[in-house]
Design an enzyme around this catalytic site. Structure first.
Site, PDB file in Angstrom:
ATOM      1  N   ASN A   9       0.616 -10.487   2.020  1.00  0.00           N
ATOM      2  CA  ASN A   9       1.002  -9.809   3.326  1.00  0.00           C
ATOM      3  C   ASN A   9       1.783 -10.282   4.340  1.00  0.00           C
ATOM      4  O   ASN A   9       1.492 -11.327   5.345  1.00  0.00           O
ATOM      5  CB  ASN A   9      -0.408  -9.086   3.706  1.00  0.00           C
ATOM      6  CG  ASN A   9       0.023  -8.323   5.105  1.00  0.00           C
ATOM      7  OD1 ASN A   9       1.785  -8.000   4.992  1.00  0.00           O
ATOM      8  ND2 ASN A   9      -1.094  -7.397   5.519  1.00  0.00           N
ATOM      9  N   LYS A  11       3.488  -9.139   6.557  1.00  0.00           N
ATOM     10  CA  LYS A  11       3.049  -8.758   8.361  1.00  0.00           C
ATOM     11  C   LYS A  11       4.588  -8.772   8.467  1.00  0.00           C
ATOM     12  O   LYS A  11       5.553  -8.166   7.799  1.00  0.00           O
ATOM     13  CB  LYS A  11       2.407  -9.131   8.642  1.00  0.00           C
ATOM     14  CG  LYS A  11       0.549  -9.602   8.288  1.00  0.00           C
ATOM     15  CD  LYS A  11       0.278  -9.597   9.073  1.00  0.00           C
ATOM     16  CE  LYS A  11      -1.105  -9.820   8.323  1.00  0.00           C
ATOM     17  NZ  LYS A  11      -2.004 -10.718   9.442  1.00  0.00           N
ATOM     18  N   HIS A  96      -5.003  -0.929   6.734  1.00  0.00           N
ATOM     19  CA  HIS A  96      -4.667  -2.279   7.533  1.00  0.00           C
ATOM     20  C   HIS A  96      -5.386  -2.246   8.456  1.00  0.00           C
ATOM     21  O   HIS A  96      -5.326  -1.650   9.481  1.00  0.00           O
ATOM     22  CB  HIS A  96      -3.715  -3.128   7.675  1.00  0.00           C
ATOM     23  CG  HIS A  96      -4.383  -4.847   7.531  1.00  0.00           C
ATOM     24  ND1 HIS A  96      -3.638  -5.496   9.249  1.00  0.00           N
ATOM     25  CD2 HIS A  96      -4.112  -5.625   6.583  1.00  0.00           C
ATOM     26  CE1 HIS A  96      -3.776  -6.693   9.113  1.00  0.00           C
ATOM     27  NE2 HIS A  96      -4.266  -7.027   7.562  1.00  0.00           N
ATOM     28  N   GLU A  98      -4.804  -4.063  11.567  1.00  0.00           N
ATOM     29  CA  GLU A  98      -3.492  -3.995  12.349  1.00  0.00           C
ATOM     30  C   GLU A  98      -3.033  -2.589  12.883  1.00  0.00           C
ATOM     31  O   GLU A  98      -2.660  -2.030  13.424  1.00  0.00           O
ATOM     32  CB  GLU A  98      -2.590  -5.013  11.918  1.00  0.00           C
ATOM     33  CG  GLU A  98      -2.915  -6.449  12.176  1.00  0.00           C
ATOM     34  CD  GLU A  98      -2.177  -7.391  11.199  1.00  0.00           C
ATOM     35  OE1 GLU A  98      -1.766  -7.249  10.833  1.00  0.00           O
ATOM     36  OE2 GLU A  98      -2.783  -8.725  11.509  1.00  0.00           O
ATOM     37  N   GLU A 166     -11.835  -7.550   4.921  1.00  0.00           N
ATOM     38  CA  GLU A 166     -10.717  -8.146   5.974  1.00  0.00           C
ATOM     39  C   GLU A 166     -11.808  -7.962   7.016  1.00  0.00           C
ATOM     40  O   GLU A 166     -12.036  -6.852   7.632  1.00  0.00           O
ATOM     41  CB  GLU A 166      -9.655  -7.331   5.817  1.00  0.00           C
ATOM     42  CG  GLU A 166      -8.717  -7.656   4.476  1.00  0.00           C
ATOM     43  CD  GLU A 166      -6.659  -7.622   4.406  1.00  0.00           C
ATOM     44  OE1 GLU A 166      -6.724  -8.470   4.441  1.00  0.00           O
ATOM     45  OE2 GLU A 166      -6.863  -7.363   6.010  1.00  0.00           O
ATOM     46  N   GLY A 172      -5.897 -14.241  10.842  1.00  0.00           N
ATOM     47  CA  GLY A 172      -5.549 -14.721  11.993  1.00  0.00           C
ATOM     48  C   GLY A 172      -6.434 -15.553  12.643  1.00  0.00           C
ATOM     49  O   GLY A 172      -5.557 -15.417  13.630  1.00  0.00           O
ATOM     50  N   SER A 212      -8.228 -14.983   6.414  1.00  0.00           N
ATOM     51  CA  SER A 212      -8.285 -16.407   7.702  1.00  0.00           C
ATOM     52  C   SER A 212      -8.358 -18.132   5.533  1.00  0.00           C
ATOM     53  O   SER A 212      -8.661 -18.682   5.918  1.00  0.00           O
ATOM     54  CB  SER A 212      -8.846 -17.609   8.292  1.00  0.00           C
ATOM     55  OG  SER A 212      -8.474 -16.611   8.994  1.00  0.00           O
ATOM     56  N   GLY A 234      -1.366 -15.640   7.523  1.00  0.00           N
ATOM     57  CA  GLY A 234      -0.780 -16.278   7.887  1.00  0.00           C
ATOM     58  C   GLY A 234      -0.108 -16.948   6.473  1.00  0.00           C
ATOM     59  O   GLY A 234       1.079 -17.771   5.999  1.00  0.00           O
TER      60      GLY A 234
HETATM   61  C1  PEP Z   1      -4.723  -9.927   6.426  1.00  0.00           C
HETATM   62  O1  PEP Z   1      -3.890  -9.327   7.528  1.00  0.00           O
HETATM   63  O2  PEP Z   1      -4.411  -8.921   5.613  1.00  0.00           O
HETATM   64  C2  PEP Z   1      -4.802 -11.219   6.461  1.00  0.00           C
HETATM   65  C3  PEP Z   1      -5.785 -11.079   6.009  1.00  0.00           C
HETATM   66  O3  PEP Z   1      -4.802 -12.370   7.426  1.00  0.00           O
HETATM   67  P1  PEP Z   1      -4.906 -13.611   7.494  1.00  0.00           P
HETATM   68  O4  PEP Z   1      -4.666 -14.112   6.059  1.00  0.00           O
HETATM   69  O5  PEP Z   1      -3.568 -14.908   8.845  1.00  0.00           O
HETATM   70  O6  PEP Z   1      -5.626 -13.792   8.029  1.00  0.00           O
END
Ligand code: PEP
Length: 251
Positions: A9, A11, A96, A98, A166, A172, A212, A234
């Protein structure tokens, strides 16, 4: 036996040109290294076309980060599922955290978006997860259950669905759920899906972990019986890291 699925992703990162370069780097680094694993990338809407052309014929899937629940009309700033299918997407991420946190998504709008996406022939990655406050107050399972139940309300066929667990506190932040913590919630999701759709559908459902995920923790997470790959934020912006995570999910 469920095929693992790893999706990057991206983003709100990368211009069109940068997205094209990252997609090309990925293809070069992945080579034949993802046998036994499905791989997808989710660039911004703007870069779907360029990234889609860059991955053409590679086996990597083109995924969108969201879609609206109407086909067209006066919804400034939105993109419909029909447009994504026409743009070459095979899947879309919906719900998601966010989107829920910053853009007012609720289980009701998530449900509408999922229904529309499925009706347009897209595969759907439904994201669910609890906040730190919810985990600390002991309501993780209840929150996840309502996100799954309400997100999938009146949807009878989940064969084109993937669920991504998640935990919001792990996105993040550099804090990953331990493999045991993640496995516990994945098992809860599968048990709930078995109640709603039957054992066979639940056994076939892929449940990704996201939060993460890095090359250093991917293998341990993906080794858990109910973790069927990852939704990677990320670390998906770096081709070498993403490829290392894909390798951890491949055989
Ligand atoms: C995400 O936003 O789907 C995600 C898992 O981000 P990160 O890997 O940066 O924690």
């Amino acid at each position: 036996m469920r095929t693992k699925i790893v999706v990057g992703n991206w983003k709100m990162n990368n211009t069109i040109a940068e997205s094209e370069i990252l997609a090309q780097e990925l293809i070069a680094a992945l080579g034949e290294n993802f046998s036994g694993c499905e791989v997808g990338i989710a660039p911004t809407f703007l870069a779907l076309d360029a990234a889609g052309k860059a991955i053409e014929g590679s086996g990597i899937q083109l995924v969108a980060q969201n879609c609206h629940y109407e086909n067209d009309g006066a919804y400034t700033g939105e993109v419909s599922a029909r447009m994504l299918t026409a743009a070459g997407c095979s899947s879309v991420i919906i719900g998601h955290s966010e989107r829920r946190q910053y853009f007012g998504e609720t289980n009701v709008t998530v449900n509408l978006r999922i229904k529309k996406a499925l009706s347009e022939g897209l595969n759907v990655i439904l994201c669910v997860g609890e906040t730190l406050a919810q985990r600390e107050s002991g309501v993780t399972e209840a929150i996840i259950a309502s996100q799954v139940r309400e997100g999938l309300m009146d949807i009878s066929d989940i064969s084109s669905l993937v669920i991504a667990y998640e935990p919001v506190w792990a996105i993040g932040t550099g804090k990953t759920a331990s493999s045991a913590q993640a496995e516990e919630v994945h098992l809860h999701i599968r048990t709930l899906v078995a109640e709603l759709y039957g054992k066979e559908a639940a056994a076939a459902l892929r449940i990704q972990y996201g939060g993460s995920v890095k090359p250093s923790n991917a293998a341990e997470l993906f080794a858990m019986p109910n973790i069927d790959g990852g939704l990677i934020g990320g670390a998906s912006l770096n081709a070498a890291d993403f490829v290392a995570i894909v390798k951890a999910a491949s055989h």
